[in-house]
Design an enzyme around this catalytic site. Sequence first.
Site, mmCIF file in Angstrom:
data_model
loop_
_atom_site.group_PDB
_atom_site.id
_atom_site.type_symbol
_atom_site.label_atom_id
_atom_site.label_comp_id
_atom_site.label_asym_id
_atom_site.label_seq_id
_atom_site.Cartn_x
_atom_site.Cartn_y
_atom_site.Cartn_z
ATOM 1 N N GLN A 187 14.678 173.921 -7.001
ATOM 2 C CA GLN A 187 15.657 174.350 -5.991
ATOM 3 C C GLN A 187 15.510 173.533 -4.713
ATOM 4 O OE1 GLN A 187 18.369 176.204 -6.135
ATOM 5 N NE2 GLN A 187 17.969 176.157 -8.325
ATOM 6 N N SER A 188 15.174 172.260 -4.844
ATOM 7 C CA SER A 188 14.973 171.403 -3.682
ATOM 8 C C SER A 188 16.289 171.115 -2.954
ATOM 9 C CB SER A 188 14.343 170.078 -4.136
ATOM 10 O OG SER A 188 14.407 169.127 -3.093
ATOM 11 N N ASN A 189 16.332 171.506 -1.695
ATOM 12 C CA ASN A 189 17.479 171.143 -0.851
ATOM 13 C C ASN A 189 17.464 169.651 -0.561
ATOM 14 O OD1 ASN A 189 18.436 173.927 -0.175
ATOM 15 N ND2 ASN A 189 16.350 174.060 0.636
ATOM 16 N N CYS A 197 16.454 167.253 -2.518
ATOM 17 C CA CYS A 197 17.019 166.502 -3.648
ATOM 18 C C CYS A 197 18.546 166.593 -3.640
ATOM 19 C CB CYS A 197 16.449 167.027 -4.967
ATOM 20 S SG CYS A 197 14.731 166.530 -5.233
#
Length: 326
Positions: free
Chosen positions: A72-74, A76
Amino acid sequence: MLTNKYPLGFFPTPLEKMNNLSEKYPDYQLFIKRDDNSGLASGGNKVRKLQYLIYEALNKGFDTIITSGAQQSNHCRQTAAACAQAKLECNLLIGGEKPKIYNGNLLLSQLLGAKIHFNGENRKGEDIEGLKIRLEAEGKKVYVVPYGGSNLLGACGFIDAVKELKVQLLEKSLKMDYIFFASSSGGTQAGLRLGGDLFGLQTKLMPISIDKMGYGDKTLAEAVLELLNEGQKSLSIKKAYSIDDAELIHGYDSKGYGVVTPNEKLAIKELAENEGILLDPVYSGRAFYGMLDHIKSQKIEKGANIMFWHTGGLPANFYYSEELLE
Ligand SMILES: *Cc1c(COP(=O)(O)O)cnc(C)c1O
């Protein structure tokens, strides 16, 4: 150094007073800096860093980006969007195994055209070198954006942000006593600190630690101190930094990264129901809870002006819907 940026977002982001919460907690004046509205595929703090990193990649003739993060990387998701705009190939090294259903940030990164590589336990870019060698063997010119975009060049985004904030404070004839924000890979924190010293911002930074794990053998404070020392030299800041300048506020991170507790839920509801502004359950919700705790337990002197720097993260709410509703 600060002028070389590739425009990716909407700046300045708004600085607003939180009227209803200031009424609810009348000992303080509460403000919010809306980097959740920074543009680029639903906003967030990585846009500021990427403006510098993408500029360098283009300027040096690279055609392919690799970066890394959690599912859930913002960071990325925003890197994928930046690459789409700048016509760069985006490769994301994502922690964990390929899920059956893509949701939240992972879904958006896929829609934004990124090539997604899953790499199990590692979510901080431990395997970047191997992927880089593979892509270079295919003839690609590969630029690595570090985990969270947090090298000195990325941190320039937040050095620059301090200048932006100073103008807004001047326009509104305001002085800010405290700034709370989520700190997790260190670039935001280092940038705000360096910018504060460079531009003379008289504000105490309150970095809330999100991830109790450090980097390999380093704590996050040690990583921040390295960025401060590097920045001090590059920008000729007349100050010697020590680890005290890089410390974070712990005590809200004990359940670990990405674990949603009643604290984050309470913070999300508090801001949503009182101001109509959405936080996220991993970063900004945790940091906002830390700020609320300081306010409610009067750890801050009465009469202070307090600002929350909203660093974004909205899409993760959809991934955590079960935890948020239970
Ligand atoms: C990455 C991120 C942070 C932390 O910023 P760092 O510069 O990595 O410390 C905070 N909030 C959100 C929503 C983020 O995506």
